[in-house]
Design a protein around this motif. Sequence first.
Motif, PDB file in Angstrom:
ATOM      1  N   LEU A  38      19.194  14.885  26.154  1.00  0.00           N
ATOM      2  CA  LEU A  38      20.555  15.264  26.551  1.00  0.00           C
ATOM      3  C   LEU A  38      20.719  15.002  28.041  1.00  0.00           C
ATOM      4  O   LEU A  38      19.938  15.498  28.848  1.00  0.00           O
ATOM      5  CB  LEU A  38      20.812  16.746  26.277  1.00  0.00           C
ATOM      6  CG  LEU A  38      20.504  17.288  24.879  1.00  0.00           C
ATOM      7  CD1 LEU A  38      20.843  18.765  24.818  1.00  0.00           C
ATOM      8  CD2 LEU A  38      21.255  16.512  23.824  1.00  0.00           C
ATOM      9  N   THR A  39      21.721  14.230  28.387  1.00  0.00           N
ATOM     10  CA  THR A  39      22.045  13.981  29.789  1.00  0.00           C
ATOM     11  C   THR A  39      23.351  14.689  30.102  1.00  0.00           C
ATOM     12  O   THR A  39      24.330  14.543  29.370  1.00  0.00           O
ATOM     13  CB  THR A  39      22.167  12.467  30.062  1.00  0.00           C
ATOM     14  OG1 THR A  39      20.938  11.832  29.674  1.00  0.00           O
ATOM     15  CG2 THR A  39      22.426  12.193  31.533  1.00  0.00           C
ATOM     16  N   ASN A  40      23.354  15.455  31.166  1.00  0.00           N
ATOM     17  CA  ASN A  40      24.517  16.248  31.581  1.00  0.00           C
ATOM     18  C   ASN A  40      25.038  17.146  30.461  1.00  0.00           C
ATOM     19  O   ASN A  40      26.211  17.102  30.109  1.00  0.00           O
ATOM     20  CB  ASN A  40      25.639  15.338  32.095  1.00  0.00           C
ATOM     21  CG  ASN A  40      25.256  14.619  33.349  1.00  0.00           C
ATOM     22  OD1 ASN A  40      24.780  15.215  34.295  1.00  0.00           O
ATOM     23  ND2 ASN A  40      25.433  13.311  33.360  1.00  0.00           N
ATOM     24  N   PRO A  41      24.165  18.005  29.899  1.00  0.00           N
ATOM     25  CA  PRO A  41      24.645  18.913  28.856  1.00  0.00           C
ATOM     26  C   PRO A  41      25.472  20.065  29.439  1.00  0.00           C
ATOM     27  O   PRO A  41      25.139  20.608  30.499  1.00  0.00           O
ATOM     28  CB  PRO A  41      23.356  19.431  28.227  1.00  0.00           C
ATOM     29  CG  PRO A  41      22.351  19.361  29.323  1.00  0.00           C
ATOM     30  CD  PRO A  41      22.739  18.176  30.163  1.00  0.00           C
ATOM     31  N   TYR A  42      26.534  20.385  28.745  1.00  0.00           N
ATOM     32  CA  TYR A  42      27.393  21.508  29.112  1.00  0.00           C
ATOM     33  C   TYR A  42      27.622  22.391  27.901  1.00  0.00           C
ATOM     34  O   TYR A  42      27.838  21.881  26.791  1.00  0.00           O
ATOM     35  CB  TYR A  42      28.756  21.014  29.638  1.00  0.00           C
ATOM     36  CG  TYR A  42      28.727  20.592  31.083  1.00  0.00           C
ATOM     37  CD1 TYR A  42      29.224  21.431  32.072  1.00  0.00           C
ATOM     38  CD2 TYR A  42      28.197  19.374  31.468  1.00  0.00           C
ATOM     39  CE1 TYR A  42      29.192  21.052  33.405  1.00  0.00           C
ATOM     40  CE2 TYR A  42      28.160  18.981  32.786  1.00  0.00           C
ATOM     41  CZ  TYR A  42      28.657  19.828  33.751  1.00  0.00           C
ATOM     42  OH  TYR A  42      28.621  19.461  35.066  1.00  0.00           O
ATOM     43  N   SER A  43      27.571  23.704  28.095  1.00  0.00           N
ATOM     44  CA  SER A  43      27.877  24.663  27.037  1.00  0.00           C
ATOM     45  C   SER A  43      29.381  24.768  26.873  1.00  0.00           C
ATOM     46  O   SER A  43      30.128  24.671  27.855  1.00  0.00           O
ATOM     47  CB  SER A  43      27.343  26.056  27.392  1.00  0.00           C
ATOM     48  OG  SER A  43      25.954  26.051  27.397  1.00  0.00           O
ATOM     49  N   PRO A  65      22.250  26.500  34.018  1.00  0.00           N
ATOM     50  CA  PRO A  65      22.677  26.597  35.420  1.00  0.00           C
ATOM     51  C   PRO A  65      21.547  26.946  36.390  1.00  0.00           C
ATOM     52  O   PRO A  65      21.739  26.898  37.590  1.00  0.00           O
ATOM     53  CB  PRO A  65      23.728  27.708  35.382  1.00  0.00           C
ATOM     54  CG  PRO A  65      23.361  28.533  34.197  1.00  0.00           C
ATOM     55  CD  PRO A  65      22.769  27.581  33.195  1.00  0.00           C
ATOM     56  N   TYR A  66      20.370  27.268  35.863  1.00  0.00           N
ATOM     57  CA  TYR A  66      19.258  27.663  36.727  1.00  0.00           C
ATOM     58  C   TYR A  66      18.359  26.489  37.103  1.00  0.00           C
ATOM     59  O   TYR A  66      17.346  26.671  37.765  1.00  0.00           O
ATOM     60  CB  TYR A  66      18.423  28.746  36.032  1.00  0.00           C
ATOM     61  CG  TYR A  66      19.277  29.879  35.550  1.00  0.00           C
ATOM     62  CD1 TYR A  66      19.910  30.739  36.442  1.00  0.00           C
ATOM     63  CD2 TYR A  66      19.513  30.061  34.186  1.00  0.00           C
ATOM     64  CE1 TYR A  66      20.727  31.757  36.002  1.00  0.00           C
ATOM     65  CE2 TYR A  66      20.329  31.079  33.740  1.00  0.00           C
ATOM     66  CZ  TYR A  66      20.931  31.929  34.652  1.00  0.00           C
ATOM     67  OH  TYR A  66      21.747  32.922  34.206  1.00  0.00           O
ATOM     68  N   SER A  67      18.739  25.284  36.659  1.00  0.00           N
ATOM     69  CA  SER A  67      17.922  24.101  36.923  1.00  0.00           C
ATOM     70  C   SER A  67      18.757  23.021  37.597  1.00  0.00           C
ATOM     71  O   SER A  67      19.949  22.883  37.327  1.00  0.00           O
ATOM     72  CB  SER A  67      17.370  23.559  35.599  1.00  0.00           C
ATOM     73  OG  SER A  67      16.704  22.338  35.815  1.00  0.00           O
ATOM     74  N   ALA A  68      18.104  22.238  38.438  1.00  0.00           N
ATOM     75  CA  ALA A  68      18.774  21.099  39.067  1.00  0.00           C
ATOM     76  C   ALA A  68      18.712  19.864  38.168  1.00  0.00           C
ATOM     77  O   ALA A  68      19.351  18.862  38.449  1.00  0.00           O
ATOM     78  CB  ALA A  68      18.124  20.793  40.410  1.00  0.00           C
ATOM     79  N   ASP A  69      17.949  19.946  37.072  1.00  0.00           N
ATOM     80  CA  ASP A  69      17.817  18.807  36.161  1.00  0.00           C
ATOM     81  C   ASP A  69      19.151  18.472  35.508  1.00  0.00           C
ATOM     82  O   ASP A  69      19.977  19.355  35.266  1.00  0.00           O
ATOM     83  CB  ASP A  69      16.804  19.110  35.051  1.00  0.00           C
ATOM     84  CG  ASP A  69      15.384  19.218  35.562  1.00  0.00           C
ATOM     85  OD1 ASP A  69      15.122  18.737  36.686  1.00  0.00           O
ATOM     86  OD2 ASP A  69      14.552  19.787  34.848  1.00  0.00           O
TER      87      ASP A  69
END
Length: 130
Positions: A38-43, A65-69
Amino acid sequence: MKKMTVKLLTLKPQQDVIADIEEIRTKEKKPKIVGYQLTNPYSITLSRIPDDDQKLSVNISRWNPYSADVVYQIPADIVNVICEPLPKLKSSWEEKVTAEEQQAAKLQSTNTVIEQELLNEERTDSDTEE
């Protein structure tokens, strides 16, 4: 530039995510899907609009949101459904990703300037030592 495959996924337990996805397969003669990248996953969450129980608001926020990945690999067995997102949802995701990439680029250029200033200060400090 790689063509994006933007999909809506429902993960276990009930969690909706929109992302650019790629299959992760085994290297056998008959490859099996073992996961997804998954690239740029958003909930995606829904909430009721105050004062109007008939309308819903769609909220899109970073999946982790806790990762810079921005790239994650997940096992295939936590994915319930993969489908096409609504066009408006896809365009909202694209806008969020573009805005985040622009913000990251600004931060990167700011960090480069700060790092260069720190290097210049170190050189100045070492030049004054006897």
